[in-house]
Design an enzyme around this catalytic site. Sequence first.
Site, PDB file in Angstrom:
ATOM      1  N   LYS A 207     -46.125  20.467-103.414  1.00 27.25           N
ATOM      2  CA  LYS A 207     -45.531  19.162-103.734  1.00 27.25           C
ATOM      3  C   LYS A 207     -44.235  18.975-102.943  1.00 27.25           C
ATOM      4  CE  LYS A 207     -44.682  15.974-107.439  1.00 27.25           C
ATOM      5  NZ  LYS A 207     -45.501  14.850-107.457  1.00 27.25           N
TER       6      LYS A 207
ATOM      7  N   GLY B  75     -40.086  -6.338-101.244  1.00 25.99           N
ATOM      8  CA  GLY B  75     -40.081  -5.024-101.882  1.00 25.99           C
ATOM      9  C   GLY B  75     -39.966  -3.902-100.869  1.00 25.99           C
ATOM     10  N   ALA B  76     -38.965  -3.023-101.083  1.00 28.20           N
ATOM     11  CA  ALA B  76     -38.787  -1.862-100.195  1.00 28.20           C
ATOM     12  C   ALA B  76     -39.214  -0.595-100.911  1.00 28.20           C
ATOM     13  CB  ALA B  76     -37.335  -1.767 -99.729  1.00 28.20           C
TER      14      ALA B  76
ATOM     15  N   GLU C  99     -45.528  14.734-116.063  1.00 30.55           N
ATOM     16  CA  GLU C  99     -44.410  15.178-115.205  1.00 30.55           C
ATOM     17  C   GLU C  99     -43.078  15.053-115.952  1.00 30.55           C
ATOM     18  OE1 GLU C  99     -44.877  13.149-111.353  1.00 30.55           O
ATOM     19  OE2 GLU C  99     -45.699  15.050-110.647  1.00 30.55           O
TER      20      GLU C  99
ATOM     21  N   ASN D  51     -35.258  -6.942-100.929  1.00 26.59           N
ATOM     22  CA  ASN D  51     -35.378  -5.939-102.004  1.00 26.59           C
ATOM     23  C   ASN D  51     -34.226  -6.140-102.991  1.00 26.59           C
ATOM     24  OD1 ASN D  51     -36.879  -3.587-102.961  1.00 26.59           O
ATOM     25  ND2 ASN D  51     -34.995  -2.455-102.610  1.00 26.59           N
TER      26      ASN D  51
ATOM     27  N   ASP E 175     -48.815  -0.942-105.561  1.00 26.30           N
ATOM     28  CA  ASP E 175     -49.291  -1.144-106.937  1.00 26.30           C
ATOM     29  C   ASP E 175     -49.721  -2.584-107.224  1.00 26.30           C
ATOM     30  OD1 ASP E 175     -48.717   1.499-107.268  1.00 26.30           O
ATOM     31  OD2 ASP E 175     -47.161   1.240-108.791  1.00 26.30           O
TER      32      ASP E 175
ATOM     33  N   ALA F 148     -48.445   6.431-104.823  1.00 26.62           N
ATOM     34  CA  ALA F 148     -47.558   6.347-103.659  1.00 26.62           C
ATOM     35  C   ALA F 148     -48.348   6.704-102.400  1.00 26.62           C
ATOM     36  CB  ALA F 148     -46.396   7.308-103.843  1.00 26.62           C
TER      37      ALA F 148
ATOM     38  N   VAL G  95     -36.642 -11.473-105.896  1.00 23.74           N
ATOM     39  CA  VAL G  95     -37.650 -12.519-105.727  1.00 23.74           C
ATOM     40  C   VAL G  95     -37.936 -13.137-107.086  1.00 23.74           C
ATOM     41  CG1 VAL G  95     -40.054 -12.980-105.091  1.00 23.74           C
ATOM     42  CG2 VAL G  95     -38.710 -11.299-103.782  1.00 23.74           C
TER      43      VAL G  95
HETATM   44  P1  FAD Z   1     -42.559   0.696-105.660  1.00 25.79           P
HETATM   45  O1  FAD Z   1     -42.415   1.987-104.964  1.00 25.79           O
HETATM   46  O2  FAD Z   1     -42.424   0.662-107.138  1.00 25.79           O
HETATM   47  O3  FAD Z   1     -41.495  -0.320-105.028  1.00 25.79           O
HETATM   48  C1  FAD Z   1     -41.358  -1.667-105.410  1.00 25.79           C
HETATM   49  C2  FAD Z   1     -40.062  -2.190-104.818  1.00 25.79           C
HETATM   50  O4  FAD Z   1     -39.961  -3.584-105.082  1.00 25.79           O
HETATM   51  C3  FAD Z   1     -38.810  -1.538-105.395  1.00 25.79           C
HETATM   52  O5  FAD Z   1     -37.910  -1.238-104.367  1.00 25.79           O
HETATM   53  C4  FAD Z   1     -38.237  -2.622-106.323  1.00 25.79           C
HETATM   54  O6  FAD Z   1     -36.825  -2.563-106.458  1.00 25.79           O
HETATM   55  C5  FAD Z   1     -38.663  -3.879-105.582  1.00 25.79           C
HETATM   56  N1  FAD Z   1     -38.787  -5.054-106.440  1.00 25.79           N
HETATM   57  C6  FAD Z   1     -39.477  -5.163-107.593  1.00 25.79           C
HETATM   58  N2  FAD Z   1     -39.368  -6.410-108.077  1.00 25.79           N
HETATM   59  C7  FAD Z   1     -38.597  -7.089-107.217  1.00 25.79           C
HETATM   60  C8  FAD Z   1     -38.131  -8.437-107.148  1.00 25.79           C
HETATM   61  N3  FAD Z   1     -38.461  -9.339-108.086  1.00 25.79           N
HETATM   62  N4  FAD Z   1     -37.357  -8.801-106.108  1.00 25.79           N
HETATM   63  C9  FAD Z   1     -37.020  -7.915-105.128  1.00 25.79           C
HETATM   64  N5  FAD Z   1     -37.437  -6.630-105.140  1.00 25.79           N
HETATM   65  C10 FAD Z   1     -38.214  -6.232-106.165  1.00 25.79           C
HETATM   66  N6  FAD Z   1     -47.798   8.517-107.012  1.00 25.79           N
HETATM   67  C11 FAD Z   1     -48.234   9.531-106.220  1.00 25.79           C
HETATM   68  O7  FAD Z   1     -48.986   9.272-105.252  1.00 25.79           O
HETATM   69  N7  FAD Z   1     -47.870  10.838-106.435  1.00 25.79           N
HETATM   70  C12 FAD Z   1     -47.016  11.185-107.439  1.00 25.79           C
HETATM   71  O8  FAD Z   1     -46.687  12.364-107.599  1.00 25.79           O
HETATM   72  C13 FAD Z   1     -46.529  10.155-108.298  1.00 25.79           C
HETATM   73  N8  FAD Z   1     -45.659  10.445-109.285  1.00 25.79           N
HETATM   74  C14 FAD Z   1     -45.104   9.438-110.016  1.00 25.79           C
HETATM   75  C15 FAD Z   1     -44.128   9.770-110.965  1.00 25.79           C
HETATM   76  C16 FAD Z   1     -43.514   8.760-111.692  1.00 25.79           C
HETATM   77  C17 FAD Z   1     -42.441   9.127-112.688  1.00 25.79           C
HETATM   78  C18 FAD Z   1     -43.885   7.399-111.493  1.00 25.79           C
HETATM   79  C19 FAD Z   1     -43.214   6.287-112.282  1.00 25.79           C
HETATM   80  C20 FAD Z   1     -44.870   7.060-110.559  1.00 25.79           C
HETATM   81  C21 FAD Z   1     -45.489   8.069-109.815  1.00 25.79           C
HETATM   82  N9  FAD Z   1     -46.455   7.778-108.841  1.00 25.79           N
HETATM   83  C22 FAD Z   1     -46.952   8.787-108.041  1.00 25.79           C
HETATM   84  C23 FAD Z   1     -46.900   6.377-108.599  1.00 25.79           C
HETATM   85  C24 FAD Z   1     -46.122   5.759-107.425  1.00 25.79           C
HETATM   86  O9  FAD Z   1     -44.742   5.953-107.610  1.00 25.79           O
HETATM   87  C25 FAD Z   1     -46.428   4.269-107.239  1.00 25.79           C
HETATM   88  O10 FAD Z   1     -47.810   4.105-107.093  1.00 25.79           O
HETATM   89  C26 FAD Z   1     -45.691   3.716-106.008  1.00 25.79           C
HETATM   90  O11 FAD Z   1     -44.295   3.743-106.225  1.00 25.79           O
HETATM   91  C27 FAD Z   1     -46.123   2.297-105.667  1.00 25.79           C
HETATM   92  O12 FAD Z   1     -45.443   1.861-104.528  1.00 25.79           O
HETATM   93  P2  FAD Z   1     -45.109   0.322-104.317  1.00 25.79           P
HETATM   94  O13 FAD Z   1     -44.651   0.179-102.914  1.00 25.79           O
HETATM   95  O14 FAD Z   1     -46.223  -0.533-104.763  1.00 25.79           O
HETATM   96  O15 FAD Z   1     -43.944  -0.008-105.346  1.00 25.79           O
END
Ligand code: FAD
Length: 396
Positions: free
Chosen positions: A373, A10-11, A170, A37, A297, A313, A81
Amino acid sequence: MGTPKILILGAGYGGLLTTLQLQKKLNYNEAEITLVNKHNYHYITTWLHEPAAGTAPADHARVSLDGILNKDKVNFVKGTVQAIQPEEQTVTLESGEVLSYDYLVIGLGSEPETFGIEGLKEHAFSIRSINAVRNIREHIEYMFSKFKNEPDRTDYLTFVVGGAGFTGIEFCGELGDRLPELCREFDVDPELVKVYCIEAAPTALPGFDPELIQYAIDVLERKGIEFKIGTPIKQCTPDGVLLNTGEEIKSKTVIWAAGVRGNSIVEKAGFEVMRGRVKVDEYLRAPGYENVFVVGDCALIFNEEGRPYPPTAQIAVQEGETLGENLAALVRGDLPQKFIPHLQGTLASLGKGEGIGQVGSKKLFGSTAAMMKKASDLRYLYKIGGVGLALKKVKL
Ligand code: FAD
């Protein structure tokens, strides 16, 4: 062990920051680093509500991995994956390819949590990827064009947003900005357009300061959003939603933004999870595995009062940075450091030039919050791609 193999899944914020930190800390011959990814780009999830509503192009929220990864140090695999086999120390991709590892980092993000509500999975949209938000935007536009041909179908112009948490609020802010534009474009009377933001909890934006919540509600109500708070959705059908109160809202567009759970691949791999998230230790390790780390997450961490941190994030970035340092230390035989989150505040946008925020004990409203922001977005872009990326992407 020969050259240790570090495999990052995951990227997103967590996986990418782990990779970039490793790229910075290690020489090219110290470890074999592989990042897998689904796409050859990273997307800025925290911006996805904008392209979903159509106030920004989808391209704006994605960053090419080519431009930020050093090919001499990181082997990038574009693939999906399918399964993780922690006992065999392998990962299987949908293509059938099997990758082995010495250290595994799971950063596969989240999936919508539907709380067992009937029909949501089948009939609701969710704001979760570039492809998903393209669908939402096109669907909204299509609803306007369909209404022009069937003017008695006001359900085409009724939009339901499930959840008045961060994402739902949002998105409503952006939709509130976009709708007048769509009404002009399609010659639709704005009075006919309805947006309902429906929340089961007794308040919008749970956890926020009450004054900030009221400010957000006032701003969004002025944009035409109608709130139904403390009103659980009972069922979602192809024709709309049924509320616990018995009320039915006819709508062809339901957007579910009321919670997430960890990627189901993690649970299927046999890790112990709570709502799909692995309760990691202070080094972000999955229980029972010295060499499996979880970020973002998919990971569950607790504060001093024993309450779980919400998935953000902000925390994913900090986890990725610490983990990248720790993996570099482990490769060199040094000691890792414990992960301690440093919360820098919370900011939510409410559409163009509007927002709310809480930074320490300070409350921020309107354009000040919106500017903060943007500053925080700039910092993130600078971190992953330097000045060039920050200047290219940030909207002033
Ligand atoms: P992600 O950033 O979701 O990345 C997961 C990656 O894994 C993606 O690149 C995806 O393509 C890849 N992936 C998934 N499944 C597979 C697979 N099977 N094989 C290969 N690759 C895969 N948080 C804040 O702190 N501030 C904010 O203002 C905020 N606003 C938000 C607004 C919105 C609309 C949303 C939806 C979320 C918001 N969040 C915010 C929450 C935040 O975006 C998440 O907590 C954050 O993205 C989590 O990061 P991550 O690295 O776990 O996963």
